[in-house]
Design a protein around this motif. Sequence first.
Motif, PDB file in Angstrom:
ATOM      1  N   SER A  99      -9.113-114.026  78.990  1.00  0.00           N
ATOM      2  CA  SER A  99     -10.188-114.244  79.951  1.00  0.00           C
ATOM      3  C   SER A  99     -10.645-115.693  79.898  1.00  0.00           C
ATOM      4  O   SER A  99     -10.964-116.303  80.906  1.00  0.00           O
ATOM      5  N   GLN A 100     -10.655-116.236  78.681  1.00  0.00           N
ATOM      6  CA  GLN A 100     -11.066-117.620  78.471  1.00  0.00           C
ATOM      7  C   GLN A 100     -10.187-118.192  77.362  1.00  0.00           C
ATOM      8  O   GLN A 100     -10.074-117.596  76.295  1.00  0.00           O
ATOM      9  N   PRO A 101      -9.553-119.341  77.590  1.00  0.00           N
ATOM     10  CA  PRO A 101      -8.701-119.926  76.550  1.00  0.00           C
ATOM     11  C   PRO A 101      -9.540-120.517  75.421  1.00  0.00           C
ATOM     12  O   PRO A 101     -10.751-120.721  75.587  1.00  0.00           O
ATOM     13  N   VAL A 128       3.467-134.831  75.260  1.00  0.00           N
ATOM     14  CA  VAL A 128       3.857-133.715  74.403  1.00  0.00           C
ATOM     15  C   VAL A 128       3.166-132.458  74.923  1.00  0.00           C
ATOM     16  O   VAL A 128       1.992-132.497  75.291  1.00  0.00           O
ATOM     17  N   ILE A 129       3.903-131.362  74.965  1.00  0.00           N
ATOM     18  CA  ILE A 129       3.294-130.063  75.271  1.00  0.00           C
ATOM     19  C   ILE A 129       3.400-129.230  74.003  1.00  0.00           C
ATOM     20  O   ILE A 129       4.494-128.978  73.497  1.00  0.00           O
ATOM     21  N   LEU A 130       2.236-128.855  73.481  1.00  0.00           N
ATOM     22  CA  LEU A 130       2.164-128.097  72.234  1.00  0.00           C
ATOM     23  C   LEU A 130       1.907-126.629  72.526  1.00  0.00           C
ATOM     24  O   LEU A 130       1.302-126.286  73.537  1.00  0.00           O
ATOM     25  N   GLU A 131       2.354-125.783  71.620  1.00  0.00           N
ATOM     26  CA  GLU A 131       1.952-124.382  71.639  1.00  0.00           C
ATOM     27  C   GLU A 131       1.109-124.174  70.391  1.00  0.00           C
ATOM     28  O   GLU A 131       1.600-124.324  69.274  1.00  0.00           O
ATOM     29  N   LEU A 132      -0.177-123.910  70.612  1.00  0.00           N
ATOM     30  CA  LEU A 132      -1.122-123.722  69.517  1.00  0.00           C
ATOM     31  C   LEU A 132      -1.296-122.234  69.257  1.00  0.00           C
ATOM     32  O   LEU A 132      -1.471-121.458  70.191  1.00  0.00           O
ATOM     33  N   PHE A 133      -1.259-121.848  67.996  1.00  0.00           N
ATOM     34  CA  PHE A 133      -1.540-120.480  67.595  1.00  0.00           C
ATOM     35  C   PHE A 133      -2.946-120.502  66.990  1.00  0.00           C
ATOM     36  O   PHE A 133      -3.146-120.964  65.873  1.00  0.00           O
ATOM     37  N   VAL A 134      -3.915-120.042  67.776  1.00  0.00           N
ATOM     38  CA  VAL A 134      -5.330-120.114  67.404  1.00  0.00           C
ATOM     39  C   VAL A 134      -5.787-118.717  67.002  1.00  0.00           C
ATOM     40  O   VAL A 134      -5.634-117.763  67.768  1.00  0.00           O
ATOM     41  N   ASP A 135      -6.358-118.608  65.786  1.00  0.00           N
ATOM     42  CA  ASP A 135      -6.796-117.283  65.335  1.00  0.00           C
ATOM     43  C   ASP A 135      -8.130-116.895  65.984  1.00  0.00           C
ATOM     44  O   ASP A 135      -8.706-117.666  66.742  1.00  0.00           O
ATOM     45  N   LEU A 136      -8.622-115.713  65.655  1.00  0.00           N
ATOM     46  CA  LEU A 136      -9.825-115.216  66.321  1.00  0.00           C
ATOM     47  C   LEU A 136     -11.095-115.908  65.854  1.00  0.00           C
ATOM     48  O   LEU A 136     -12.171-115.667  66.400  1.00  0.00           O
ATOM     49  N   ALA A 171     -10.380-117.938  71.645  1.00  0.00           N
ATOM     50  CA  ALA A 171     -10.049-117.389  72.956  1.00  0.00           C
ATOM     51  C   ALA A 171     -10.794-116.063  73.134  1.00  0.00           C
ATOM     52  O   ALA A 171     -11.087-115.361  72.166  1.00  0.00           O
ATOM     53  N   ILE A 172     -11.079-115.744  74.379  1.00  0.00           N
ATOM     54  CA  ILE A 172     -11.799-114.506  74.699  1.00  0.00           C
ATOM     55  C   ILE A 172     -10.920-113.645  75.599  1.00  0.00           C
ATOM     56  O   ILE A 172     -10.334-114.138  76.563  1.00  0.00           O
ATOM     57  N   ALA A 173     -10.821-112.378  75.265  1.00  0.00           N
ATOM     58  CA  ALA A 173     -10.133-111.401  76.117  1.00  0.00           C
ATOM     59  C   ALA A 173     -10.973-110.134  76.119  1.00  0.00           C
ATOM     60  O   ALA A 173     -11.314-109.610  75.054  1.00  0.00           O
ATOM     61  N   ASN A 174     -11.335-109.679  77.292  1.00  0.00           N
ATOM     62  CA  ASN A 174     -12.159-108.479  77.461  1.00  0.00           C
ATOM     63  C   ASN A 174     -13.471-108.564  76.673  1.00  0.00           C
ATOM     64  O   ASN A 174     -13.910-107.599  76.062  1.00  0.00           O
ATOM     65  N   GLY A 175     -14.058-109.752  76.643  1.00  0.00           N
ATOM     66  CA  GLY A 175     -15.365-109.916  76.033  1.00  0.00           C
ATOM     67  C   GLY A 175     -15.385-110.122  74.532  1.00  0.00           C
ATOM     68  O   GLY A 175     -16.451-110.252  73.949  1.00  0.00           O
ATOM     69  N   SER A 176     -14.231-110.126  73.857  1.00  0.00           N
ATOM     70  CA  SER A 176     -14.246-110.330  72.407  1.00  0.00           C
ATOM     71  C   SER A 176     -13.256-111.424  72.014  1.00  0.00           C
ATOM     72  O   SER A 176     -12.287-111.690  72.720  1.00  0.00           O
ATOM     73  N   ALA A 177     -13.519-112.032  70.858  1.00  0.00           N
ATOM     74  CA  ALA A 177     -12.654-113.102  70.350  1.00  0.00           C
ATOM     75  C   ALA A 177     -11.308-112.521  69.914  1.00  0.00           C
ATOM     76  O   ALA A 177     -11.256-111.447  69.308  1.00  0.00           O
ATOM     77  N   VAL A 178     -10.229-113.219  70.275  1.00  0.00           N
ATOM     78  CA  VAL A 178      -8.880-112.759  69.937  1.00  0.00           C
ATOM     79  C   VAL A 178      -8.049-113.946  69.455  1.00  0.00           C
ATOM     80  O   VAL A 178      -8.373-115.099  69.709  1.00  0.00           O
ATOM     81  N   SER A 179      -6.957-113.645  68.760  1.00  0.00           N
ATOM     82  CA  SER A 179      -5.969-114.658  68.402  1.00  0.00           C
ATOM     83  C   SER A 179      -5.104-114.895  69.631  1.00  0.00           C
ATOM     84  O   SER A 179      -4.745-113.953  70.334  1.00  0.00           O
ATOM     85  N   ALA A 180      -4.764-116.161  69.876  1.00  0.00           N
ATOM     86  CA  ALA A 180      -4.043-116.464  71.113  1.00  0.00           C
ATOM     87  C   ALA A 180      -3.041-117.588  70.912  1.00  0.00           C
ATOM     88  O   ALA A 180      -3.205-118.449  70.054  1.00  0.00           O
ATOM     89  N   ARG A 181      -1.993-117.538  71.741  1.00  0.00           N
ATOM     90  CA  ARG A 181      -1.049-118.651  71.870  1.00  0.00           C
ATOM     91  C   ARG A 181      -1.507-119.453  73.073  1.00  0.00           C
ATOM     92  O   ARG A 181      -1.755-118.899  74.133  1.00  0.00           O
TER      93      ARG A 181
END
Length: 191
Positions: A99-101, A128-136, A171-181
Amino acid sequence: MNDKILRLAIIITVTVLHALIILFLAFNYNAVLQDGPENARVMKLTDLAEEPPPPEEDLPQVEAIAETMIETDTTPLQNVVAPGTFLTANEYLPMHRLSQPPRFDENQIAADLIYPPIALRSGIEGRVILELFVDLYGVVQQVRVLQETPDGRGFGEAAIRAFTGRKGSPAIANGSAVSARYRYPVTFRIR
């Protein structure tokens, strides 16, 4: 009577031969032998591919600007995440499901980016284009270089150093913090 039957047999034979010749010359019989329409229930591996990245104008743009060249033998201080704490790629949600990066302080990132000295001396700019693995919790756990232009000039390493262990908002998905790429472009420009 035999003459009539013989003539009729010859006419029928010649007609059939002409029809076969016209059939083979006029129609491409290979096209008739092709497969029918694709079955909608059959999935190909390409159907399972991840959504393409969003257009570049949707992504935040960070620039590293080198106004003067600074040479140093000391390595910059950075937060390094302990080995073995990385989550697997399956535990991180892809960008299209957020929902929100995750958000990072772009001014701090720009301040922490160190322009590669070799590229600076050569007058080379890069991206450079990075892929970040961000935890919750908003901490960057792992960084991968997806694309580096031009290759081998140190832009990828500089971007990885700037993002390793960085903390931001998760990152936010469905109103809660999540780990995201998350894909994050970094542009290096000389001014």
